[in-house]
Motif scaffolding. Structure first.
Motif, PDB file in Angstrom:
ATOM      1  N   GLN A  41     -41.455  31.124  34.725  1.00  0.00           N
ATOM      2  CA  GLN A  41     -42.088  29.804  34.692  1.00  0.00           C
ATOM      3  C   GLN A  41     -42.067  29.223  33.284  1.00  0.00           C
ATOM      4  N   ARG A  42     -42.350  30.076  32.300  1.00  0.00           N
ATOM      5  CA  ARG A  42     -42.344  29.612  30.903  1.00  0.00           C
ATOM      6  C   ARG A  42     -40.945  29.256  30.444  1.00  0.00           C
ATOM      7  N   MET A  43     -39.948  30.057  30.825  1.00  0.00           N
ATOM      8  CA  MET A  43     -38.575  29.802  30.395  1.00  0.00           C
ATOM      9  C   MET A  43     -38.035  28.508  31.013  1.00  0.00           C
ATOM     10  N   ILE A  44     -38.333  28.285  32.282  1.00  0.00           N
ATOM     11  CA  ILE A  44     -37.901  27.042  32.933  1.00  0.00           C
ATOM     12  C   ILE A  44     -38.487  25.837  32.211  1.00  0.00           C
ATOM     13  N   LEU A  74     -39.693  25.691  29.075  1.00  0.00           N
ATOM     14  CA  LEU A  74     -39.168  25.577  27.702  1.00  0.00           C
ATOM     15  C   LEU A  74     -37.756  24.997  27.694  1.00  0.00           C
ATOM     16  N   ASN A  75     -36.921  25.441  28.616  1.00  0.00           N
ATOM     17  CA  ASN A  75     -35.553  24.908  28.682  1.00  0.00           C
ATOM     18  C   ASN A  75     -35.560  23.436  29.062  1.00  0.00           C
ATOM     19  N   LYS A  76     -36.490  23.060  29.943  1.00  0.00           N
ATOM     20  CA  LYS A  76     -36.615  21.654  30.326  1.00  0.00           C
ATOM     21  C   LYS A  76     -37.037  20.818  29.123  1.00  0.00           C
ATOM     22  N   GLN A  77     -38.003  21.309  28.352  1.00  0.00           N
ATOM     23  CA  GLN A  77     -38.448  20.583  27.161  1.00  0.00           C
ATOM     24  C   GLN A  77     -37.328  20.474  26.136  1.00  0.00           C
ATOM     25  N   MET A  78     -36.548  21.535  25.991  1.00  0.00           N
ATOM     26  CA  MET A  78     -35.438  21.504  25.046  1.00  0.00           C
ATOM     27  C   MET A  78     -34.416  20.439  25.437  1.00  0.00           C
ATOM     28  N   ARG A  79     -34.034  20.409  26.728  1.00  0.00           N
ATOM     29  CA  ARG A  79     -33.044  19.423  27.174  1.00  0.00           C
ATOM     30  C   ARG A  79     -33.579  18.004  27.031  1.00  0.00           C
ATOM     31  N   ASP A  80     -34.859  17.815  27.366  1.00  0.00           N
ATOM     32  CA  ASP A  80     -35.455  16.485  27.216  1.00  0.00           C
ATOM     33  C   ASP A  80     -35.442  16.033  25.763  1.00  0.00           C
ATOM     34  N   SER A  81     -35.753  16.947  24.851  1.00  0.00           N
ATOM     35  CA  SER A  81     -35.775  16.615  23.431  1.00  0.00           C
ATOM     36  C   SER A  81     -34.386  16.259  22.923  1.00  0.00           C
ATOM     37  N   ILE A  82     -33.381  17.025  23.333  1.00  0.00           N
ATOM     38  CA  ILE A  82     -32.003  16.755  22.913  1.00  0.00           C
ATOM     39  C   ILE A  82     -31.541  15.400  23.439  1.00  0.00           C
ATOM     40  N   ASN A  83     -31.791  15.143  24.730  1.00  0.00           N
ATOM     41  CA  ASN A  83     -31.377  13.870  25.317  1.00  0.00           C
ATOM     42  C   ASN A  83     -32.054  12.694  24.638  1.00  0.00           C
ATOM     43  N   GLN A  84     -33.339  12.863  24.339  1.00  0.00           N
ATOM     44  CA  GLN A  84     -34.093  11.770  23.719  1.00  0.00           C
ATOM     45  C   GLN A  84     -33.576  11.483  22.316  1.00  0.00           C
ATOM     46  N   SER A  85     -33.249  12.540  21.571  1.00  0.00           N
ATOM     47  CA  SER A  85     -32.745  12.355  20.207  1.00  0.00           C
ATOM     48  C   SER A  85     -31.365  11.697  20.197  1.00  0.00           C
TER      49      SER A  85
END
Length: 301
Positions: free
Chosen positions: A69-72, A74-85
């Motif tokens: 649950q934590r890894m899913i 964290l990976n979602k937050q990482m992708r969102d951050s990359i896309n937003q940047s």
């Protein structure tokens, strides 16, 4: 392990049923068993036990699920951050929508959203408003579009407040309501209370009641002349018959509210904010159309 393995285990943990997960992922039972064994061999432990009642996770398996649950997330937050940047609207969006909204309003909003933002992974859950409310409370949804009023202490938007109407065929429009069948449907207690109040205030005592779970079938039955029903105008876009918005004796109109509930923190995600914008635009367009159809005429019983 990768994201697909994490989600695979979470689906198993949620359903406790290998057959259901196999159907969801278009896998055979042997392929499922092989995948479970591969993950267990990689981790060096037994994650679950199988029985006739389904699967049960071991104590170690429960621990692994929490990490999944934590890894899913964290990976979602990482992708969102990359896309937003990078100025890309991407990431994931989990939407819960009530049955009526899903049928009559959501398709046009989703089509518009996906045309503008094709990189967003959208997942839609439909169901009763109370079930969606609990899913939102448990963090399983980005937002929930629900009918009726719920105690929610975070962000919300009133999408629409449409009239509740008496609906019948043109041929039946002149008949006293007590002389022919009332077609009822299940709704939340508050809505049922207001309908019963209207019936009482107008001295309407249905001699025959026909109960149908599906509200669109109520429309079809009423249009065919089977009886009359009381339903919100969200269902009446294609209805051809007599429609009368209802009010209580004190002049208070019977209205059915639709809200979108979400957590304030989710509004920071671009894909959530933009979807909310589209929901509001669509709601405004439908509201304008409803006001054009509705009148303030008092129902003559």
């Amino acid at each position: 392990m990768n994201d697909q393995d994490y989600q695979f285990l979470l689906d198993l943990y949620e359903t406790k049923n290998i057959t259901k997960v196999a159907q969801q992922q278009f896998l055979t039972q042997p392929a499922m068993t092989k995948r479970i064994r591969r993950i267990e061999e990689e981790l060096g432990c037994q994650l679950l036990l199988r029985s006739k009642r389904g699967v049960t996770f071991t104590a170690v398996g429960e621990t692994v699920i929490r990490y999944c649950q934590r890894m899913i997330e964290l990976n979602k937050q990482m992708r969102d951050s990359i896309n937003q940047s990078q100025g890309i609207v991407g990431g994931s969006l989990s939407v819960g929508a009530s049955l009526n909204y899903s049928r009559y309003r959501l398709p046009s909003a989703l089509r518009h959203y996906q045309q503008l933002y094709p990189n967003v992974d959208v997942r839609v859950s439909t169901g009763r408003s109370r079930s969606l409310y609990h899913m939102l409370m448990e963090g399983k949804l980005s937002l929930a579009i629900i009918r009726g009023n719920f105690a929610w202490n975070d962000a919300s938007i009133l999408l629409s407040s449409e009239p509740v109407c008496l609906v019948r065929s043109h041929d039946n429009a002149a008949l006293p309501l007590s002389d022919y069948t009332y077609i009822g449907h299940h709704t939340d207690p508050d809505e049922e209370r207001r309908i019963e109040q209207w019936l009482l205030e107008n001295n309407v005592t249905p001699n025959t009641r026909l109960w149908i779970d599906d509200i669109s079938s109520c429309c079809e039955m009423a249009q065919a002349g089977v009886g009359w029903t009381i339903i919100p105008s969200i269902c009446l876009d294609r209805f051809e018959g007599d429609v009368q918005p209802l009010s209580l004796r004190d002049g208070t109109p019977l209205l059915r509210n639709t809200y979108v509930l979400y957590r304030s923190s989710c509004y920071e995600l671009q894909q959530v904010k933009l979807f909310l914008d589209i929901l509001k635009e669509n709601a405004a367009a439908y509201d304008h159309a409803i006001k054009g159809r509705s009148s303030k005429a008092v129902l003559d019983l």
